[in-house]
Design an enzyme around this catalytic site. Structure first.
Site, PDB file in Angstrom:
ATOM      1  N   ASP A  21      33.424 127.791  75.899  1.00  0.00           N
ATOM      2  CA  ASP A  21      32.725 129.069  75.904  1.00  0.00           C
ATOM      3  C   ASP A  21      33.759 130.127  75.525  1.00  0.00           C
ATOM      4  O   ASP A  21      34.967 129.868  75.594  1.00  0.00           O
ATOM      5  CB  ASP A  21      32.164 129.327  77.306  1.00  0.00           C
ATOM      6  CG  ASP A  21      31.480 130.670  77.424  1.00  0.00           C
ATOM      7  OD1 ASP A  21      30.652 130.993  76.556  1.00  0.00           O
ATOM      8  OD2 ASP A  21      31.786 131.393  78.382  1.00  0.00           O
ATOM      9  N   ASP A  51      33.621 134.138  76.252  1.00  0.00           N
ATOM     10  CA  ASP A  51      33.859 135.215  77.216  1.00  0.00           C
ATOM     11  C   ASP A  51      34.112 134.673  78.621  1.00  0.00           C
ATOM     12  O   ASP A  51      33.381 133.820  79.111  1.00  0.00           O
ATOM     13  CB  ASP A  51      32.668 136.170  77.230  1.00  0.00           C
ATOM     14  CG  ASP A  51      32.445 136.826  75.870  1.00  0.00           C
ATOM     15  OD1 ASP A  51      33.433 137.059  75.154  1.00  0.00           O
ATOM     16  OD2 ASP A  51      31.279 137.097  75.533  1.00  0.00           O
TER      17      ASP A  51
END
Length: 167
Positions: A4, A6
């Site tokens: 991922d 953020d």
């Protein structure tokens, strides 16, 4: 390893639309560089609904991803490619995590063996999108979220992710 973006690779001030504000998470570059050193390919799968909401332009999104790439490279780390869903939840698309579309695309385009692949992120939905393919999940950060069924490990940062994967 599929990551991922953020709160896994970079700090998340909320709808990051200014490349000058990009800051890497502690341990992110070191963890990615270590995986790179041992030949582990890294890809990013990221929901970026700010585009659909008009909070981020596609150009700003590209500039933020380019800045992340630049900051990682300065510390000897490399990400193969960013795969991004720019839709909102209401669009009901197949590429918005936790749905599997981004992961399917990454696997198809890069000839990935699911038995040798991990998926890591700061939220359960980041891991859930890989369950259909048997990807083992690593929850990153100090999240108090319950362990998703596909979770293999909980890591403080990407340094710990790298250590676990390389074991």
């Amino acid at each position: 390893v599929i990551l991922d973006r953020d709160k896994t690779i970079n700090e998340d001030p909320g709808y990051l639309n200014d490349a000058a504000r990009v800051e890497l998470m502690p341990g992110a570059a070191e963890g990615i560089a270590l995986l790179n050193h041992f030949g582990v390919r890294i890809f990013v799968a990221s929901n970026q609904s700010g585009v659909a909401r008009g909070l981020i332009t596609p150009q700003q999104l590209a500039a933020v991803n380019a800045r992340i790439t630049e900051l990682l490279a300065a510390r000897g780390a490399h990400v193969g490619k960013f795969y991004v869903c720019t839709h909102g939840d209401e669009d009901n698309c197949d590429c918005r995590k936790p749905k599997p579309g981004l992961i399917r695309q990454i696997m198809a385009e890069n000839g990935i063996d699911s038995e040798k692949t991990y998926i890591a992120g700061d939220r359960a939905r980041d891991l859930e999108c890989g369950r259909e393919f048997g990807l083992r999940g690593i929850l990153v950060g100090d999240s108090s979220e319950p362990m998703p069924p596909s979770m293999a490990f909980r890591a403080a940062d990407l340094r710990e992710v790298a250590s676990f994967v390389l074991e």
